[in-house]
Structures are given as C-alpha cells and as structure tokens.
Design a protein around this motif. Sequence first.
Motif, mmCIF file in Angstrom:
data_model
loop_
_atom_site.group_PDB
_atom_site.id
_atom_site.type_symbol
_atom_site.label_atom_id
_atom_site.label_comp_id
_atom_site.label_asym_id
_atom_site.label_seq_id
_atom_site.Cartn_x
_atom_site.Cartn_y
_atom_site.Cartn_z
ATOM 1 N N GLU A 100 -5.026 -1.264 -9.207
ATOM 2 C CA GLU A 100 -3.766 -0.641 -9.075
ATOM 3 C C GLU A 100 -2.996 -1.604 -8.011
ATOM 4 O O GLU A 100 -3.416 -2.288 -7.293
ATOM 5 C CB GLU A 100 -3.829 0.737 -8.434
ATOM 6 N N GLU A 101 -1.562 -1.514 -8.009
ATOM 7 C CA GLU A 101 -0.735 -2.251 -7.067
ATOM 8 C C GLU A 101 -1.195 -2.000 -5.484
ATOM 9 O O GLU A 101 -1.185 -0.875 -5.213
ATOM 10 C CB GLU A 101 0.620 -2.292 -7.413
ATOM 11 N N LYS A 102 -1.113 -3.044 -4.670
ATOM 12 C CA LYS A 102 -1.275 -2.643 -3.335
ATOM 13 C C LYS A 102 -0.369 -3.726 -2.555
ATOM 14 O O LYS A 102 -0.348 -4.879 -2.692
ATOM 15 C CB LYS A 102 -2.789 -3.109 -2.866
ATOM 16 N N GLU A 103 0.531 -3.002 -1.628
ATOM 17 C CA GLU A 103 1.556 -3.383 -1.020
ATOM 18 C C GLU A 103 1.136 -3.775 0.598
ATOM 19 O O GLU A 103 0.298 -3.069 1.057
ATOM 20 C CB GLU A 103 2.900 -2.720 -0.921
ATOM 21 N N ALA A 104 1.312 -4.862 0.958
ATOM 22 C CA ALA A 104 1.345 -5.092 2.426
ATOM 23 C C ALA A 104 1.949 -4.267 3.466
ATOM 24 O O ALA A 104 2.873 -3.737 2.910
ATOM 25 C CB ALA A 104 1.544 -6.828 2.750
ATOM 26 N N PRO A 105 1.445 -3.771 4.533
ATOM 27 C CA PRO A 105 2.255 -2.858 5.572
ATOM 28 C C PRO A 105 3.471 -3.962 5.981
ATOM 29 O O PRO A 105 3.442 -4.832 5.987
ATOM 30 C CB PRO A 105 1.344 -2.975 6.351
ATOM 31 N N PRO A 106 4.592 -3.227 6.086
ATOM 32 C CA PRO A 106 6.128 -3.870 6.605
ATOM 33 C C PRO A 106 5.469 -4.368 7.779
ATOM 34 O O PRO A 106 4.605 -4.176 8.528
ATOM 35 C CB PRO A 106 6.770 -2.623 6.936
ATOM 36 N N LYS A 107 6.245 -5.402 8.065
ATOM 37 C CA LYS A 107 6.320 -6.473 9.304
ATOM 38 C C LYS A 107 6.877 -5.542 10.469
ATOM 39 O O LYS A 107 7.822 -4.839 10.232
ATOM 40 C CB LYS A 107 6.859 -7.685 8.986
#
Length: 140
Positions: free
Chosen positions: A107-114
């Motif tokens: 599954e896709e994994k996004e980095a946490p927002p800056k």
Amino acid sequence: MTAEWYVLIEEDTRVTEYVDGKELKLHRWMLTGTHPVDGDEAQALAAAEDAALRYVPATIARHAKPGDEPARHALLAQDGAWVVIVRQRHRECRIRVTTARLMHSREEKEAPPKTLKESLRGALQAPPPLPRPWAPPGRA
C-alpha cells in the motif's frame, strides 16, 4: 502467501502523427483491463481464453450497432498469451490477453507533513539529494 491470479488485457492503440508531411502510424500496447480470477492457474487460463474469444475492444465497441459481431482471429502464443485481431467494417484492432499471478503488493505510504520550521529550513537550504536509482544486487 495465497496465489491471486489475474487476466490482463492490452490493446494496441494507434495514433497517427504527421511529421514533415509524412504520415506516421504509431502503435503502442496499453493495459486496458486487470481482472482478478477466483481460483487457480487453470481457471485463469480458461478465463483468458474466454476473454480472447469474447472481449470487444473500445475502438470497435464504440462504433458497433446492436447485434454486430466483429471478425476475430485468435492466436495462442507458445508462452500462453493470446494475440487477437478484431475487425469490423473498416476498423481493425489488436488485443493481447495474458494471465499473471500477483507476487507482491504494498500500500502507498505518505510521509508526515512538514512542520513550519522544516518548511522554512527547506526554503533556505538546497533540496535533499534524490534517492539512488535501482541497480541489480551486487552492483550498488
């Protein structure tokens, strides 16, 4: 790991380009269908054969009248892939039907927002280096 089988349908899409007064007919295969099959490899092969004998490409389907049946020439390659030529009136389309087993899925994994601090720091500093391109094991 359970074996998940799929029937893949590709269509030969053609685009006509004009370069220096010459007509170029450019062909490329485009994946148009990924259909999961309930069952094992034998059922996937049977589903692929059914798709090769019944699937109507979009190029043909959008111009067909109710009751039309296009001409069809289905070829079975040694590797198990079906190559089908479908003709109707003056239109012709090629499709390729293959079976595939799902070997890996993630599954896709996004980095946490800056944070604001990281955003400001990024604006003042050079961008981070790009990740290294993939290389075969042992050559990195």
